[in-house]
Design an enzyme around this catalytic site. Structure first.
Site, short mmCIF file in Angstrom:
data_model
loop_
_atom_site.label_atom_id
_atom_site.label_comp_id
_atom_site.label_asym_id
_atom_site.label_seq_id
_atom_site.Cartn_x
_atom_site.Cartn_y
_atom_site.Cartn_z
N HIS A 10 -2.83 0.81 -10.07
CA HIS A 10 -2.41 2.14 -9.66
C HIS A 10 -0.80 2.13 -9.09
CE1 HIS A 10 -2.27 1.45 -5.33
NE2 HIS A 10 -3.54 1.11 -5.70
N GLU A 83 -11.62 0.34 -5.34
CA GLU A 83 -10.90 -0.78 -4.52
C GLU A 83 -12.30 -1.58 -3.73
OE1 GLU A 83 -9.34 -3.10 -4.40
OE2 GLU A 83 -7.41 -2.96 -3.40
#
Length: 202
Positions: A10, A83
Site C-alpha cells: 500500500h 497485515e
C-alpha cells in the site's frame, strides 16, 4: 488461465511517517501515499493488469481503489492478505517499544520467520494464511491480477515462495511491487521491491 501476478504494498500512511506500528490497526494514506498509488496504477496499467485483489484494511483498499480507477478494473477483497498482527505493539511508536522490550526488535526487523511477541503473529503464521489466498487467484477468470497488501505480509509470502533466506531482505517500500510469473501452476519470483514507477518486463 492465470499467467502473471503482481504483489504490491500500500501507499505511505500517516503512521508510516510517524513511526507507529500499524498491523491490524489502520491509518489513512498521506498525499504522498496517494501519489505513489497513482504511479503504481500507471505501471500496472502498462503491465496489462485486469483485476485487483486487496487486503480488507483501509490503507490497502484505498490504494487499490486509486489504482483501479487508473486501470479501469474492479477490486475484490480477501482478508487473508491483511497485515501481520502486531498485538500489543499496534499503535505504539516503534522506537519507544524497542527500547522497552528487546523481543520486539526480532518481530519488527523480520529476520526470523518464527519470531513473535506480545500477541503478534509470526511471519510463518502470516504465510500459512496468505499462501492459500495467493493460490485462490488461479480460480479467477483473469490472466493478469494484482494484489495490494502490506509490508510484513509481502515478506512472509516471499520467504515462503523462495523457501527461506533472510526474510528481512524481502522488505518493500510503499507501493513497491514484486512481479510473479506462473509456470506449471507454480509462482516464480526472481526480483522484488521494484519501485512503483519502474516498469519491468512481464
Amino acid at each position: 488461465m492465470l499467467e502473471h501476478v503482481i504483489l504490491a504494498r500500500h501507499g505511505e500512511t500517516e503512521w508510516n511517517i510517524a513511526g507507529r506500528a500499524q498491523g491490524r490497526a489502520d491509518s489513512p494514506l498521506t498525499a504522498a501515499g496517494i501519489e505513489q498509488a497513482q504511479a503504481l496504477g500507471r505501471t500496472l496499467a502498462a503491465q496489462g493488469i485486469e483485476h485487483i485483489v486487496s487486503s480488507t484494511l483501509g490503507r490497502a483498499l484505498h490504494t487499490a481503489e486509486v489504482v483501479a480507477e487508473i486501470i479501469g478494473c474492479e477490486v475484490s477483497v480477501d482478508e487473508r492478505f491483511v497485515e501481520r498482527a502486531f498485538g500489543e505493539l499496534e499503535g505504539r511508536f516503534v522506537a519507544e517499544a524497542l527500547v522497552e522490550n528487546a523481543q520486539w526488535a526480532e518481530v519488527v526487523r523480520g529476520h526470523d520467520p518464527l519470531a513473535a511477541a506480545g500477541g503478534s503473529e509470526s511471519l510463518r503464521d502470516v504465510a500459512q494464511r496468505a499462501l492459500p489466498a495467493l493460490e485462490a487467484l488461479h480460480v479467477l477468470p483473469y490472466r493478469r491480477v494484482a494484489v495490494i497488501t502490506h509490508g510484513h505480509c509481502l515478506t512472509a509470502l516471499l520467504g515462503a515462495l523462495r523457501d527461506g533466506g533472510d526474510y528481512a531482505s524481502y522488505r518493500h517500500g510503499n507501493c513497491a511491487y514484486t512481479p510473479l510469473t506462473v509456470a506449471s501452476g507454480a509462482y516464480v519470483v526472481d526480483r522484488w521491491n521494484v519501485d512503483s514507477q519502474v516498469l519491468v518486463g512481464a
